[in-house]
Design an enzyme around this catalytic site. Structure first.
Site, mmCIF file in Angstrom:
data_model
loop_
_atom_site.group_PDB
_atom_site.id
_atom_site.type_symbol
_atom_site.label_atom_id
_atom_site.label_comp_id
_atom_site.label_asym_id
_atom_site.label_seq_id
_atom_site.Cartn_x
_atom_site.Cartn_y
_atom_site.Cartn_z
ATOM 1 N N GLU A 198 23.871 -5.508 -27.503
ATOM 2 C CA GLU A 198 24.977 -4.562 -27.593
ATOM 3 C C GLU A 198 26.027 -5.074 -28.576
ATOM 4 O OE1 GLU A 198 28.245 -2.849 -24.462
ATOM 5 O OE2 GLU A 198 26.159 -2.798 -23.857
ATOM 6 N N HIS B 203 31.604 0.215 -28.909
ATOM 7 C CA HIS B 203 30.441 -0.583 -28.533
ATOM 8 C C HIS B 203 29.193 0.280 -28.561
ATOM 9 C CE1 HIS B 203 31.177 1.070 -24.470
ATOM 10 N NE2 HIS B 203 29.953 0.684 -24.130
ATOM 11 N N HIS C 209 25.256 1.386 -27.206
ATOM 12 C CA HIS C 209 24.331 1.484 -26.084
ATOM 13 C C HIS C 209 22.909 1.483 -26.650
ATOM 14 C CE1 HIS C 209 27.158 3.345 -22.800
ATOM 15 N NE2 HIS C 209 27.463 2.100 -23.114
ATOM 16 N N ASP D 69 32.139 0.625 -18.286
ATOM 17 C CA ASP D 69 32.939 1.070 -19.430
ATOM 18 C C ASP D 69 34.225 1.737 -18.944
ATOM 19 O OD1 ASP D 69 30.986 0.237 -21.191
ATOM 20 O OD2 ASP D 69 30.068 2.212 -21.383
#
Ligand code: ZN
Length: 165
Positions: free
Chosen positions: A35, A91, A93, A104
């Site tokens: 990630e 970020h 996934h 999150d």
């Protein structure tokens, strides 16, 4: 224009620079299957040649010491420099699900815009969310970015100078 003015004059986020979005998507793809995680910083719109108040997201700060694996990224908050004001986060996934996880949602309260980028990392494989985790519109703005050193050259001395006016 001093640093503190830049930080506090207007909190309105007008959008993200196209170059910055593309950088984040490319970085997410490069990190796969791990990630990718970073913080979003902005530049005043008028410094980018836009004749209006507000901020444009122009920079992704990847925090040293961020530990990532395929399902989560953990940031060591003591590694975040004190002089960084983040507008939000970005970020990836790697599983391609472009929705905030429960973890999150716990972190989205910090900052006002949060971008999730999902595999397979095409130009459209992303979505912005607000601090509540609701999908939100984020404009992509085609602007020329200033020299990078302008972003990273902030020091305590600069801040002190601003405080003295
Ligand atoms: Zn996530």
């Amino acid at each position: 224009m001093g640093l503190l003015d830049a930080l506090f004059r207007s909190n309105e986020i007008l959008g993200i620079a196209e170059e910055t979005l593309e950088f984040a998507i490319e970085s997410s793809e490069a990190a796969h299957p791990r990630e990718y995680m970073g913080f979003l910083r902005g530049t005043e719109a008028d410094r980018l040649g836009l004749e209006r108040d507000g901020l444009v997201i122009t920079d992704v700060l990847v925090v040293p010491g961020t530990e990532t694996n395929s399902v989560s990224a953990t940031v060591k908050t003591n590694q975040i420099p004190n002089d960084v004001k983040a507008l939000g986060s970005v970020h990836s996934h790697p599983n391609g699900v472009i929705q905030p996880s429960n973890a999150d949602l716990d972190t989205f309260g910090r900052g006002s815009v949060h971008i999730i980028i999902g595999a397979p990392y095409r130009r459209t494989d992303w979505q912005a969310f607000d601090s509540q985790g609701k999908p939100t519109n984020l404009n992509v703005i085609d602007v020329e970015l200033p020299e990078t050193e302008e972003f990273f050259d902030f020091t305590q001395a600069d801040i002190d100078e601003d405080l003295r006016g």
